[in-house]
Design a protein around this motif. Structure first.
Motif, short mmCIF file in Angstrom:
data_model
loop_
_atom_site.label_atom_id
_atom_site.label_comp_id
_atom_site.label_asym_id
_atom_site.label_seq_id
_atom_site.Cartn_x
_atom_site.Cartn_y
_atom_site.Cartn_z
N ALA B 113 0.84 -1.20 0.00
CA ALA B 113 0.00 0.00 0.00
C ALA B 113 0.87 1.25 0.00
CB ALA B 113 -0.93 0.00 1.22
N ALA B 114 1.97 1.21 0.75
CA ALA B 114 2.86 2.36 0.80
C ALA B 114 3.42 2.65 -0.60
CB ALA B 114 4.00 2.12 1.79
N THR B 115 3.84 1.60 -1.29
CA THR B 115 4.33 1.79 -2.65
C THR B 115 3.21 2.32 -3.54
OG1 THR B 115 5.85 -0.05 -2.33
CG2 THR B 115 5.45 0.63 -4.59
N ALA B 116 2.02 1.76 -3.36
CA ALA B 116 0.90 2.12 -4.23
C ALA B 116 0.52 3.59 -4.10
CB ALA B 116 -0.31 1.25 -3.93
N VAL B 117 0.67 4.17 -2.91
CA VAL B 117 0.29 5.58 -2.78
C VAL B 117 1.46 6.51 -3.08
CG1 VAL B 117 -1.53 5.07 -1.11
CG2 VAL B 117 0.73 5.75 -0.28
N GLY B 118 2.64 5.95 -3.38
CA GLY B 118 3.71 6.81 -3.89
C GLY B 118 4.92 7.02 -2.99
#
Ligand SMILES: Nc1ncnc2c1ncn2[C@@H]1O[C@H](COP(=O)(O)OP(=O)(O)O)[C@@H](O)[C@H]1O
Ligand SMILES: [Mg+2]
Lengths: 292, 230
Positions: B113-118
């Motif tokens: 999720a951290a990667t997904a939000v940038g």
């Protein structure tokens, strides 16, 4: 508008998750990708924000090939919500919502003000702002997830089975909130689910998948219900049973609709008949409420 | 009793020296094991090899290491650096495994999720992975702290002063009180260090102390939502 053109994704272990997939996802509409587990929905969603890069084919956002865009920057411009919210357990609710604005360098104070506004927008009490995610219920966590997805006011919102893990009553409420938010904010929403009821409720456009990322049918819920493309779709949407297969039965001079088990589902009205039917229905229920 | 009063100055001095010798290995152990443990966890193939190497390091007996180290790195035999460097090696040997476990225990969904939000990889490491590995890292560093403080005493055998000096001399002259001072002093240092570490953990990782309220709060909050929805 998001466009997939002949997109294939083969993972290093040889699994072909998506095969020759093409789709136009219209702007400011909800597109729902629905199919059973393992049919490639998540992979397709993740190719939009470059969490996954396709093996071949092109994905464009408003005419820009995503493979030419810088992944971290691209992701910060797209809202992403997943099952089990994916919240940062070590950050308070308000900081979680403000995650992306803070990454983009918005001042802490401004980010917090915006986070509190977003809490209002998704129906979270502001008193929860300084809790940790583990101190919230599942439904509240998903609301925080949605608020975080909206925090940078993205044009595109990607949701991967966001309501899959909450109980049915809360899910129904969250679905209505999402419809309301989309209506108010005009986002391009791509929503993944394995629940066909959810797909028909939310989707302006519904894409039904078979295994291996093969598209079984694309259309509005009405189109798909009226004309299932094949046996697989008919079965998947349950067109032949339950509350989707309604039969007309004449009862006291009116046409009553019954489902496959014979339970009454409603009455059949014509468009100019509607007002009368509503009156009749409320009269009936008033009668039912009379003490015996 | 008289002995204690007469030697209070020396006891205090050796306690400070003992504590001072213990700090660098603990810090080195943490600072080196975090990147090594992270890499071992990230590149799964390397994990077995890395853990085997640190396992061997830990098996090296401390006294010979103190004695051999000067000839390897060119320090003087009585140089406290020999003790500090040897104990740093042990600290790393203990901590690398813990650090690797600590990073392995971080929820992959949260990272995703951290990667997904940038979050960039670098940013994600500092803001997400490291803090979430924190509780396990802390438990490891507390073990390292105790082990280092007790091993510092061994340095007295080769003449590097510490509370081990009392321990050693007490045995030589058959004076139990002096042995006791060596033992109790070491325990006191270990307890003080542990309290400091636990305190740092509370300050740096406030979210780990709110967990206990989880169930109660969750139940209370779910109710109005259900009512609303109904
Ligand atoms: N990183 C990966 N490596 C290998 N196979 C994967 C990976 N991610 C997904 N898959 C496989 O790709 C297929 C589609 O997965 P996914 O897109 O997650 O489907 P869905 O979201 O519809 O359940 C599944 O067979 C899955 O096991
Ligand atoms: Mg999925």
């Amino acid at each position: 508008m998001i466009e997939f053109r002949s997109v294939t994704k083969e993972f290093p272990d040889g699994t072909v998750a998506v095969r020759d997939f093409s789709l136009v996802i219209p702007s400011r509409r909800i597109t729902v990708l629905v199919g059973s587990s393992g049919s490639g929905k998540t992979t397709i969603l993740r190719m939009i924000n470059r969490m996954v890069d396709p093996t071949s084919g092109v994905i464009e956002i408003d005419g820009n090939d995503v493979s030419t865009l810088e992944p971290v920057k691209l992701r910060r411009s797209i809202g992403y919500v997943m099952q089990n919210s994916g919240l940062l357990p070590h950050r308070k609710v308000a900081d979680n919502i403000a995650t992306v604005p803070l990454l983009r360098g918005v001042k802490r104070k401004d980010a917090r003000v915006r986070a509190l506004e977003l809490m209002d927008a998704v129906g979270l009490d502001r008193s929860l702002a300084d809790r940790y995610p583990s101190q919230l219920s599942g439904g509240q966590q998903q609301r925080v997830g949605v608020a975080r997805g909206l925090a940078v006011d993205p044009n595109i919102l990607l949701l991967d089975e966001p309501f899959g893990a909450v109980d049915p009553l809360v899910r129904a409420e969250l679905q209505q909130e999402l419809l309301r938010l989309q209506h108010d904010l005009d986002k391009t929403v791509v929503f993944v689910t394995h629940d066909i009821d959810e797909a028909f409720l939310l989707g302006h456009q519904v894409v039904i998948f078979k295994k291996g990322g093969l598209v079984a049918q694309v259309g509005t819920p009405q189109e798909i219900l009226a004309d299932p493309a094949d046996e697989f779709v008919a079965k998947f949407i349950g067109a032949d049973r339950g509350k989707r297969a309604l039969r007309v039965r004449s009862e006291a001079g009116r046409d009553v609709l019954v489902d496959s088990e014979g339970r009454a589902a409603g009455v059949l009205v014509t468009d100019d008949d509607e007002a009368g039917a509503v009156a009749a229905a409320s009269g009936a229920s008033a009668q039912g409420d009379q003490p015996r | 009793m008289n002995w204690l009063i007469e030697n209070a100055g020396q006891i205090w001095q050796l306690t400070l020296i003992h504590a001072g010798l213990s700090v660098p290995p603990i810090i080195v152990g943490l600072v080196l094991s975090v990147p090594i443990g992270w890499l071992a966890n990230r590149y799964r193939a390397s994990r077995g090899t890395v853990l085997a190497i640190v396992g061997i390091l830990y098996a090296v007996p401390s006294l010979p290491l103190f004695l051999v180290l000067p000839s390897i790195i060119g320090t003087k035999v009585l140089d406290p650096a020999n003790v500090v460097i040897s104990l740093s090696i042990y600290a790393v040997a203990i901590m690398v495994r813990t650090a690797s476990d600590a990073f392995a225990a971080v929820d992959v969904d949260v990272l995703l999720a951290a990667t997904a939000v940038g979050f960039s990889t670098w940013r994600r490491f500092w803001s997400v992975e490291l803090p979430l590995a924190g509780p396990v890292l802390l438990s490891g560093i507390r073990v390292v702290s105790v082990s280092t403080i007790s091993l510092v005493s061994v340095g007295s055998v080769i003449g590097v002063p510490s509370l081990g000096y009392f321990f050693l001399r007490g045995f030589q002259v058959g004076f139990p009180l002096e042995i006791g001072v060596g033992i109790v002093g070491t325990i006191v240092i270990a307890v003080v260090f542990d309290l400091i570490l636990a305190g740092l953990g509370r300050v740096l990782m406030p979210w780990t102390h709110r967990r206990s309220r989880r169930t109660r709060v969750a139940i209370r909050d779910e109710t109005p939502e259900l009512v609303e929805a109904a």
